[in-house]
Design an enzyme around this catalytic site. Structure first.
Site, PDB file in Angstrom:
ATOM      1  CB  SER A 717      -0.882  -0.073   1.207  1.00  0.00           C
ATOM      2  OG  SER A 717      -0.206   0.079   2.525  1.00  0.00           O
ATOM      3  CE  LYS A 760      -3.342   1.010   4.990  1.00  0.00           C
ATOM      4  NZ  LYS A 760      -2.880   0.768   3.827  1.00  0.00           N
TER       5      LYS A 760
END
Length: 838
Positions: A717, A760
């Site tokens: 990511s 996140k």
């Protein structure tokens, strides 16, 4: 081999019956008192002391010493018997010690003569020696013929004849008692009764008493007869105590054995009588009581039959046998299991909602799932719910919510901690062939709960291990499978037990370490980290009241202002849960307690403000990650997922003169390194579109670094953030410090979806980020982010990396300068394992 040769040496001079001393051998002049006579050979004896007037058998095997004895006998001489110093734990056998040296022999010995001699065919010499007198050895030397020494007799002195006679009688009585209690010959009683001399009696008793060699040497060295008798009396008294204790122990053992034997005979007779009357079987006695307990528990037919078989075996065994206790414990375990005990569910949805809201703030998905379960049970009481698994960072209430669920349903609660468990037998139990075997923890906790349908929490299922003893996660496959757990078989019980009515709830911080087959059997409910607003509500509703009670300030008018709680959340904690928040609140309240007890503060009406918090907790421990940052070339903010929640990380890029090589550091995993390589190739391919000439990549080397190098990092990511940092570095365009990005990057510049979006984004909001770029295909995950976080962030969806460049890169400054080396920026509380989500 020649026949043994027996010889009688000349008769030794008779010892003096009055003083216990011995005159010299025939033909030798008597030694004056205190003088040292001629040198005589010395036999060093280990573990053996020869007293005057006592005859002792001795064997000699050394050829040198055999020759010495022959010369002693032929010359009508006497010899000296020394005693070797030995430790109490010495394993030397009693007898002559051939390897003795002068320094290991006591200074006190015995003057003796050989009264009988027998020489065997193998050269061994066996002889009877009689002690004549106690002597002090002097000038002890070792020569070719062994040891030799000079000596001086130790006279026996009786200073107080009356006391000596009293002690003689006391020692004689004690010694007679010892002879009665031991295996000593009864003839010694007659010899003992015929000794009237106190000194001779002392030597006779010491020679036949089982005491330490050092104590015997002490008695041999004592010339004062009264002192010798006093010491001997104390030694005999202690020996009598030992003998009496041993006699008591032997009597108890004998009595116990007699009782067992009597009980065995009676039981055999009773068994024969019952068989004659047709009353045998498990219905009588202790077996009958166990059978009643087993039938009262209403087990399954298979379990009842197994219990009956074991009780029949029990009736044929003696109670003192080890197998008897094993069988008895097995039947007790069977009778103690809740085979038919079911608590009635409280199918009141309003009550369940009230209990869940009372104990926990937010956790709406968990609460809704429990309400759904109750609604289904209301319409279909026979329905069995799925296995739930709560996954989330530490401190988010996964374990405590299980207790609230049990209260809301009206069920009992059982918790099994799985952290560090490595033995499969903890789940399935041990087979009864092992000593001390027990059922597995599943059945033990059900037995303790006393119900077949409790709320059963399997805590920290992600912390299970595996080693040579088995894999507990594999054993859980049967427990957590609704299609199989109706016939769960424990290795100890060995009959099926129905677990279908148990409501299993598992908890975990991450599913990465949980085997996929086990995850497939559970319905996973994710518990994300709390937002600042949720933490404030949790602190106000639960943490502050609990800590006021814990610290003794409850009812004293102490008020914690909302601004104070905001200060603690923003400046002193950085976590997904609320454990650190509760510790900081407790810290503040403890200091208030100290002030109250010390008289520095009022006992009532204290108000805790933000200023008071800063004064008591010190400088802020947490600063916003982007506070005070300026746009910088080659530094991009990424987002990471960890088992403890989300976090941010910085991607730093630096170029230097070189040949087009790239170096990647920061303890990155293979997947993250591959993402960096893909980003490097993409930037080189897109160079013209970004205003970067081909020559710009050939004359420089690039160093790509992710700070917090001690923390392992992996996952795809970070690809978008790495590409943005490289684009900024070569295009000379600064990166906005309040922008963060996450997403997997392809070589064609597409942004692929990643996991952990909710965590996140919460981490980005907590760190002060304003704009977050996420993959467009994660739009559904964005919808699950708390509304408070979505309002605080500008969330943009990115299909390609160009969208990220457009949002993150600023124009080239008018007076562009060479970018300075990037500074490492690490969070105030770095994550325990910053691993990007796959």
């Amino acid at each position: 081999m020649s026949a043994p040769e027996a010889r009688d040496p000349p008769a030794p001079p008779a010892p003096d019956g009055g003083g216990g001393g011995a005159p010299p051998a025939a033909g030798a002049p008597p030694a004056p008192p205190g003088a040292v006579p001629e040198r005589l050979p010395v036999l060093a004896l280990a573990q053996l002391v020869v007293f005057p007037h006592v005859v002792v058998p001795i064997s000699v095997t050394s050829p040198v010493l055999v020759g010495v004895i022959d010369r002693v006998v032929e010359s009508h001489k006497r010899l000296l018997l020394g005693v070797v110093r030995t430790e109490p734990t010495s394993d030397l056998p009693p007898g002559v010690f051939d390897a003795a040296t002068p320094d290991v022999v006591h200074d006190t010995g015995t003057l003796a003569v050989v009264v009988r001699l027998l020489k065997l065919g193998d050269g061994t010499l066996r002889m009877l020696v009689q002690g004549l007198d106690r002597v002090a050895l002097a000038d002890l030397e070792a020569g070719g013929d062994g040891l030799s020494a000079r000596f001086a007799p130790i006279p026996s002195v009786i200073a107080d004849a009356l006391k000596a006679e009293a002690l003689r009688r006391a020692v004689a009585a004690q010694m007679a008692r010892v002879i009665e209690m031991t295996s000593l010959s009864a003839e010694l009683q007659e010899v003992l009764a015929g000794i009237t001399d106190p000194g001779k009696l002392a030597d006779f008793a010491a020679a036949n008493l089982d005491i330490a060699v050092e104590a015997k040497v002490e008695l041999l060295a004592a010339g004062d007869v009264v002192a010798r008798l006093e010491r001997l009396s104390a030694l005999i008294a202690r020996e009598l105590q030992v003998l009496e204790v041993g006699s008591q122990i032997s009597a108890k053992v004998k009595t116990r054995m007699d009782e067992h034997q009597r009980e065995y005979v009676l039981r055999e007779q009773l068994k024969a009588i019952q068989e004659e009357l047709g009353e045998g079987g498990p219905e009588g006695g202790e077996a009958g009581e166990l059978l009643k307990k087993l039938e009262t528990a209403r087990p399954t037919a298979e379990a009842l039959e197994a219990g009956r078989r074991e009780l029949e075996r029990l009736g044929r065994m003696a109670p003192q046998s080890a197998e008897y206790q094993v069988s008895r414990t097995y039947v007790e375990v069977l009778a103690g299991l809740p085979w038919s005990v079911l608590t009635e569910d409280r199918l009141d949805i309003a009550h369940a909602r009230q209990v869940l809201d009372r104990d926990h703030f937010d956790l709406e998905r968990v609460k809704d799932r429990i309400i759904e379960y109750l609604a289904v049970r209301f319409l279909n009481p026979e329905a069995h719910g799925s296995i739930l698994c709560f996954v989330g960072p530490p401190g988010t209430g996964k374990t405590s919510v299980g207790q609230s669920i049990a209260e809301a349903l009206g069920r009992r609660f059982a918790r099994m901690a799985l952290g560090g468990m490595r033995d499969e037998a903890e789940i399935r139990g041990h087979r009864r062939t092992y000593v001390g075997a027990l059922p597995g923890r599943i059945l033990q906790l059900l037995q303790r709960a006393g119900s077949r349908n409790p709320v059963f929490m399997l805590d920290e299922v992600d912390k299970l291990g595996a080693d040579f003893r088995g894999d507990p996660t594999s054993a859980l496959l049967e427990v957590l499978d609704p299609a199989q757990n109706h016939a769960f078989v424990d290795h100890y019980v060995e009959v099926p037990f129905n677990l279908r009515d148990v409501m299993f709830i598992a908890t975990a911080n991450t599913l990465a370490t949980v085997p996929p087959p086990l995850v497939d059997r559970m319905e996973v409910l994710e518990l994300p980290g709390y937002t600042p607003r949720e933490k404030l509500e949790i602190a106000r509703r639960y943490l502050v009241p609990r800590q006021l009670k814990e610290t003794g300030l409850e009812g004293r008018g102490v008020v914690v202002a909302p601004r104070a709680l905001q200060c603690i959340v923003a400046e002193y904690t950085r976590e997904a849960g609320v454990r650190q928040l509760e510790r900081e609140i407790q810290h503040v309240l403890r200091q208030i307690v100290v002030d109250v007890v010390g008289g520095r503060s009022a006992a009532r009406g204290v108000r805790v403000t933000a200023a008071a918090v800063r004064r008591r907790l010190g400088p802020p421990k947490v600063q916003p990650e982007v506070a005070g940052r300026e746009p910088e070339v080659g530094v991009m903010t990424g987002l990471a997922w960890t088992p403890a929640g989300g976090d941010i990380l910085f991607i730093e890029a630096l170029k230097m003169p070189g040949h087009g090589a790239i170096t990647i550091t920061g303890q990155l995993g293979d997947v993250m390194k591959e993402s960096a390589s893909a980003a490097w190739s993409l930037i080189r391919a897109k160079g013209p579109a970004l205003g970067i000439g081909p020559q710009a990549f050939q004359d420089v080397d690039v160093h790509l670094h992710v700070p917090a190098g001690a923390v392992p990092k992996d996952g795809p990511s970070a690809g978008v953030a790495i590409a943005t940092a490289l684009a900024s570095l070569f295009a000379g365009r600064p990166v906005r410090p309040d922008v963060a990005a996450t997403g997997e990057l392809t070589l064609r510049g597409h942004v692929l979806p990643v996991g952990g979006i909710k965590e996140k984004l919460i981490a980005a909001e907590r760190a002060g980020i304003a704009v977050v770029l996420v993959p467009a295909r994660n739009a559904a995950d964005v919808a699950e982010v708390p509304e408070e976080v979505r309002r605080s962030l500008e969330i943009r969806l990115a299909e390609t990396v160009d969208t990220v460049f457009e949002a993150a890169l600023l124009p080239v400054p008018a007076r562009a300068a060479a970018p300075a080396p990037a500074r490492s920026r690490v969070a105030a509380e770095p994550p325990s394992a910053a691993r990007s989500a796959p």
